[in-house]
Design an enzyme around this catalytic site. Sequence first.
Site, mmCIF file in Angstrom:
data_model
loop_
_atom_site.group_PDB
_atom_site.id
_atom_site.type_symbol
_atom_site.label_atom_id
_atom_site.label_comp_id
_atom_site.label_asym_id
_atom_site.label_seq_id
_atom_site.Cartn_x
_atom_site.Cartn_y
_atom_site.Cartn_z
ATOM 1 N N ASN A 78 0.844 -1.194 0.000
ATOM 2 C CA ASN A 78 0.000 0.000 0.000
ATOM 3 C C ASN A 78 0.879 1.244 0.000
ATOM 4 O O ASN A 78 2.104 1.131 0.113
ATOM 5 C CB ASN A 78 -0.964 0.006 1.198
ATOM 6 C CG ASN A 78 -0.223 -0.268 2.486
ATOM 7 O OD1 ASN A 78 0.763 0.401 2.789
ATOM 8 N ND2 ASN A 78 -0.656 -1.276 3.228
ATOM 9 N N SER A 147 8.177 -14.084 -3.739
ATOM 10 C CA SER A 147 7.391 -14.953 -2.856
ATOM 11 C C SER A 147 6.318 -14.164 -2.103
ATOM 12 O O SER A 147 5.133 -14.449 -2.230
ATOM 13 C CB SER A 147 8.294 -15.664 -1.836
ATOM 14 O OG SER A 147 9.438 -16.188 -2.459
ATOM 15 N N LYS A 190 11.743 -19.588 -4.590
ATOM 16 C CA LYS A 190 10.838 -20.579 -5.179
ATOM 17 C C LYS A 190 10.472 -21.655 -4.156
ATOM 18 O O LYS A 190 9.343 -22.175 -4.165
ATOM 19 C CB LYS A 190 11.462 -21.197 -6.431
ATOM 20 C CG LYS A 190 11.596 -20.220 -7.603
ATOM 21 C CD LYS A 190 10.279 -19.534 -7.955
ATOM 22 C CE LYS A 190 10.353 -18.800 -9.294
ATOM 23 N NZ LYS A 190 9.136 -17.982 -9.536
ATOM 24 N N SER A 222 12.372 -16.256 -21.892
ATOM 25 C CA SER A 222 11.627 -15.014 -21.617
ATOM 26 C C SER A 222 12.622 -13.898 -21.338
ATOM 27 O O SER A 222 13.820 -14.134 -21.219
ATOM 28 C CB SER A 222 10.754 -15.217 -20.386
ATOM 29 O OG SER A 222 11.597 -15.427 -19.255
HETATM 30 P P1 NAD Z 1 8.774 -12.503 -17.836
HETATM 31 O O1 NAD Z 1 9.877 -11.525 -17.970
HETATM 32 O O2 NAD Z 1 7.832 -12.636 -18.972
HETATM 33 O O3 NAD Z 1 7.887 -12.235 -16.543
HETATM 34 C C1 NAD Z 1 8.344 -11.673 -15.362
HETATM 35 C C2 NAD Z 1 7.527 -10.417 -15.134
HETATM 36 O O4 NAD Z 1 7.668 -9.963 -13.799
HETATM 37 C C3 NAD Z 1 7.939 -9.258 -16.039
HETATM 38 O O5 NAD Z 1 6.823 -8.842 -16.788
HETATM 39 C C4 NAD Z 1 8.336 -8.176 -15.045
HETATM 40 O O6 NAD Z 1 8.024 -6.889 -15.506
HETATM 41 C C5 NAD Z 1 7.521 -8.564 -13.843
HETATM 42 N N1 NAD Z 1 7.954 -8.012 -12.555
HETATM 43 C C6 NAD Z 1 9.196 -8.029 -11.995
HETATM 44 N N2 NAD Z 1 9.170 -7.423 -10.802
HETATM 45 C C7 NAD Z 1 7.891 -7.014 -10.590
HETATM 46 C C8 NAD Z 1 7.240 -6.315 -9.536
HETATM 47 N N3 NAD Z 1 7.898 -5.899 -8.459
HETATM 48 N N4 NAD Z 1 5.918 -6.064 -9.658
HETATM 49 C C9 NAD Z 1 5.227 -6.474 -10.751
HETATM 50 N N5 NAD Z 1 5.796 -7.139 -11.771
HETATM 51 C C10 NAD Z 1 7.110 -7.392 -11.697
HETATM 52 O O7 NAD Z 1 9.492 -13.890 -17.513
HETATM 53 P P2 NAD Z 1 8.940 -15.359 -17.213
HETATM 54 O O8 NAD Z 1 10.156 -16.212 -17.275
HETATM 55 O O9 NAD Z 1 7.777 -15.697 -18.050
HETATM 56 O O10 NAD Z 1 8.503 -15.284 -15.689
HETATM 57 C C11 NAD Z 1 7.185 -15.531 -15.209
HETATM 58 C C12 NAD Z 1 7.239 -16.513 -14.057
HETATM 59 O O11 NAD Z 1 7.665 -17.785 -14.560
HETATM 60 C C13 NAD Z 1 8.228 -16.146 -12.950
HETATM 61 O O12 NAD Z 1 7.683 -16.480 -11.695
HETATM 62 C C14 NAD Z 1 9.395 -17.058 -13.255
HETATM 63 O O13 NAD Z 1 10.203 -17.302 -12.121
HETATM 64 C C15 NAD Z 1 8.651 -18.294 -13.699
HETATM 65 N N6 NAD Z 1 9.457 -19.324 -14.394
HETATM 66 C C16 NAD Z 1 10.163 -19.006 -15.514
HETATM 67 C C17 NAD Z 1 10.934 -19.980 -16.153
HETATM 68 C C18 NAD Z 1 11.709 -19.661 -17.408
HETATM 69 O O14 NAD Z 1 12.570 -20.453 -17.823
HETATM 70 N N7 NAD Z 1 11.436 -18.557 -18.074
HETATM 71 C C19 NAD Z 1 10.974 -21.288 -15.639
HETATM 72 C C20 NAD Z 1 10.231 -21.585 -14.485
HETATM 73 C C21 NAD Z 1 9.485 -20.588 -13.868
#
Ligand code: NAD
Length: 286
Positions: A78, A147, A190, A222
């Site tokens: 907030n 988290s 995680k 990504s």
């Molecule tokens: P992504 O870059 O598309 O998504 C991450 C997003 O988080 C971005 O849009 C970023 O702007 C946003 N973000 C960061 N800090 C923020 C905040 N304080 N408030 C609001 N938004 C915020 O990348 P992704 O890899 O698709 O990630 C999405 C989820 O998938 C994450 O939790 C990531 O850990 C998880 N994940 C990714 C992979 C991979 O290999 N890419 C594998 C397993 C899990």
Amino acid sequence: KGKRAFIAGVADDNGYGWAIAKALAAAGAEILVGTWVPALNIFESSLRRGKFDESRVLPDGSLMEITKVYPLDAVFDNLEDVPEDIKTNKRYAGSSNWTVQEVAESVKKDFGSIDILVHSLANGPEVTKPLLETSRKGYLAALSASSYSYISLLKHFLPITNPGGSSISLTYIASERIIPGYGGGMSSAKAALESDTQVLAFEAGRKHRVRVNTISAGPLRSRAAKAIGFIDMMIDYSLENAPLQKELSAEEVGNTAAFLASPLASAITGAVIYVDNGLHAMGVGV
Ligand code: NAD
């Protein structure tokens, strides 16, 4: 009646959040997204200028509509939490109502309720550092953005989530197996997210009849993953060693999210669902 989804963590068309939005839209849901404040302008202008139109195409040929894009910074619950330097920061001062509580209030004002909440965001400023070289500040920042941000989102959105609703986050196998290179406390973040998925499933299930699950996704190129620096290696490793030797598409994770959000998954809660071509099940690489 159609369902309404709020997806936090969409800022381009490369990540899991975008793919989840598409799968939910294809299944008939109305799509609202939360976009990180510093990425908001470029995302909205790209969307307007048609830069994502090719990626917006749904299986029936229509284009995914995003009903509304909300600015969001999920490390602030907030206004009282927001320090002066952020308040006056040029990228933040141009937007308003982007703390978690304010976004939930705006969604309530605009739409009344949602059915599906997706957390697809993470951030670890020291992700490239080994855990032994991670500072306290970096570690806590990873936990806060990756988290606690989920606890906060669920807490603020649960009161406007319809009973029978579903909430989904994204996790990574580095929580339970050693993945050198996924540093800065991101592996810890995680692990917390997965443990919290169980406790939150209990609390949200008993209190609101909302299900809480997390998808442990395989590697995807990504924007966030490219910043970690080892994504190509992880994709190659999976291709070589997973039971299914194919590249993982974001769409496969999107489809799983659509399943988990649907009545087909009505008895699934508190679960970590692996969408990784089976890599998690391997004990050694062969
Ligand atoms: P992504 O870059 O598309 O998504 C991450 C997003 O988080 C971005 O849009 C970023 O702007 C946003 N973000 C960061 N800090 C923020 C905040 N304080 N408030 C609001 N938004 C915020 O990348 P992704 O890899 O698709 O990630 C999405 C989820 O998938 C994450 O939790 C990531 O850990 C998880 N994940 C990714 C992979 C991979 O290999 N890419 C594998 C397993 C899990």
